[in-house]
Design an enzyme around this catalytic site. Structure first.
Site, PDB file in Angstrom:
ATOM      1  N   ASN A   2      71.666  41.467  37.061  1.00  0.00           N
ATOM      2  CA  ASN A   2      70.206  41.439  36.874  1.00  0.00           C
ATOM      3  C   ASN A   2      69.712  42.783  36.333  1.00  0.00           C
ATOM      4  OD1 ASN A   2      67.636  40.450  36.833  1.00  0.00           O
ATOM      5  ND2 ASN A   2      67.288  40.646  39.035  1.00  0.00           N
ATOM      6  N   TYR A  54      77.417  33.760  30.603  1.00  0.00           N
ATOM      7  CA  TYR A  54      76.073  33.738  31.183  1.00  0.00           C
ATOM      8  C   TYR A  54      75.372  32.493  30.642  1.00  0.00           C
ATOM      9  CZ  TYR A  54      71.289  35.101  32.378  1.00  0.00           C
ATOM     10  OH  TYR A  54      70.008  35.127  32.878  1.00  0.00           O
ATOM     11  N   ASP A  90      77.787  33.604  35.008  1.00  0.00           N
ATOM     12  CA  ASP A  90      76.623  32.976  35.609  1.00  0.00           C
ATOM     13  C   ASP A  90      76.425  31.634  34.943  1.00  0.00           C
ATOM     14  OD1 ASP A  90      74.142  32.053  36.198  1.00  0.00           O
ATOM     15  OD2 ASP A  90      73.117  33.936  35.913  1.00  0.00           O
ATOM     16  N   ASN A 146      74.615  29.021  36.248  1.00  0.00           N
ATOM     17  CA  ASN A 146      73.325  28.426  36.549  1.00  0.00           C
ATOM     18  C   ASN A 146      73.418  26.994  37.048  1.00  0.00           C
ATOM     19  OD1 ASN A 146      71.385  30.462  36.193  1.00  0.00           O
ATOM     20  ND2 ASN A 146      71.763  30.419  34.009  1.00  0.00           N
ATOM     21  N   ASP A 191      69.612  40.158  42.464  1.00  0.00           N
ATOM     22  CA  ASP A 191      69.351  38.978  43.283  1.00  0.00           C
ATOM     23  C   ASP A 191      70.604  38.109  43.394  1.00  0.00           C
ATOM     24  OD1 ASP A 191      69.237  38.350  40.612  1.00  0.00           O
ATOM     25  OD2 ASP A 191      67.435  37.113  40.740  1.00  0.00           O
TER      26      ASP A 191
END
Length: 402
Positions: free
Chosen positions: A61, A195, A235, A237, A385
């Site tokens: 992040n 990502y 990442d 998601n 986070d």
């Protein structure tokens, strides 16, 4: 996911480098060598190249902010766990222009240093990466033109890949939009740091449509990667749900089983066991908007359509969720990789969206897979986070004796 930055105390142990604005990264390295001596250990390790077995994936992040504000704590984490590979998502550093003037483009593989501000940022990052233990690693970048997203891959010098590319097409000179992919070739497997785009909240080009296209491309990539095993980290998601997960059975599509996926499922919670409050995430809305298709409703990363598509990738690829393979039960304290802001309606709301996914063929090599953050106050998140997630595999010779 909703982004935030946790306030941190000023740490005087990490100071801005005392360098002029014209100092290059090469000069930084030279100064480091003068201050700390030649790194003969790395030279010796280079003569004994080995394949990595210990991995960490982390959505920082903003890697730049983590270097500025949280580097001593993250350094201790790396020293303790000593990973061979560190896959990072969300760099938020701009690349430089390749040429000036009309029609100019940027080089996503380099850090920008053509302004005083960008030069200072680059010096801070390069100084951090040239200090122990990070000087044991080589680093590759794939950056976003808009100073958004971006990925980085740090690999120990004794574990060097034979080739590195930056797109799902495996074209060395091509970078994915927003710097979302780094693909490293090793002798016996590939490692993919990704990502994945957030699903968003609406049926728009940069939301549902973009995510559907991405999932389709990933499925195609998996099915075409049949010549050697794959490790996919990043990442992704999505958060995985047990009711949708199937192990060991396909749907008639011939997909090789020797594939390792390391997923940072930041925006897809695939199973209800992988979110702290399933009802909360299922009912989540943005400004009261309800998508026309009810299977697109809910928190990005936990919509039914995302979870179905992700389940299909795992099923067709005969892939195993390494963490859930070892940890069968829900862990409300240490079982999640993303956590909401400690203040507000997302306080205490968590999702497991950073993953390592491995093929059935490699399941006997799984030694450990852990999430390294816990608690509402985000201990072990190092200002992000998301917390780091680690995977350790036994060596090939060890697994052959099992």
């Amino acid at each position: 996911m909703k982004r935030f930055f946790q306030p941190v105390k000023k740490d005087e142990s990490f100071k801005k480098p005392n360098l002029s604005e014209n100092t290059s990264s090469t000069q930084i390295e030279q100064q480091r060598r003068e201050e700390e001596g030649e790194d003969t250990e790395n030279a010796e390790e280079n003569n004994n190249n080995k394949e990595p077995t210990k991995f960490v994936t982390w959505n920082a992040n903003s890697f730049l902010l983590r270097v500025k504000n949280n580097w001593p704590e993250f350094t201790k984490f790396v020293e303790t766990h000593d990973p061979d590979v560190i896959a990072v998502q969300v760099i938020r550093i701009s690349p430089p222009f390749i040429c000036a003037g009309k029609g100019s483009s940027k080089n996503p593989g380099e850090l920008k240093d053509d302004t005083n501000a960008s030069r200072e940022e680059k010096q801070i990052v390069m100084r951090a990466l040239s200090s122990p233990p990070f000087r044991k690693y080589n680093v590759w970048w794939s950056l976003s033109e808009s100073k958004y997203a971006g990925t980085a891959l740090l690999v120990k010098k004794r574990c060097q890949p034979t080739k590195v590319s930056f797109s799902l097409d495996r074209i060395a000179s091509k970078h994915e939009a927003d710097g979302r992919v780094i693909l490293a070739e090793f002798e016996s497997f590939r490692l993919l740091n990704t990502y994945v785009p957030n699903n968003g909240w609406k049926e728009e080009e940069n939301a549902f449509q973009r995510r559907r296209k991405w999932d389709k491309r990933i499925l195609e990539f998996v099915m075409q990667s049949s010549d050697k095993p794959l490790i996919w980290c990043g990442d992704l998601n999505v958060s995985a749900t047990r009711s949708l997960m199937k192990y060991g059975t396909g749907s008639g599509i011939n997909v090789p089983v020797s594939i390792i996926f390391i997923f940072d499922f930041v925006d897809i919670s695939h199973q209800e066991i992988d979110v702290s409050h399933p009802d909360f995430f299922s009912a989540a809305k943005l400004n009261g908007y309800v998508p026309p298709n009810k299977e697109d409703c809910g928190q990005p990363g936990f919509t039914l359509n995302e979870r179905k598509r992700f389940s299909a990738i795992l099923t067709e690829g005969k892939l195993i969720d390494a963490y859930r393979y070892l940890h069968k039960e829900k862990d409300m304290d240490r079982g999640f990789s993303w956590s909401g802001h400690p203040i507000g309606k997302y306080r205490g709301k968590k999702m497991r969206i950073d993953y390592f996914i491995v093929s059935e063929k490699l399941k006997d090599r799984i030694v450990a897979c852990e999430m390294h953050g816990h608690g509402i106050e985000l201990e072990g998140f190092y200002g992000s986070d998301h917390c780091p997630v680690s995977l350790e595999l036994s060596t090939s010779s060890d697994s052959s004796q099992i």
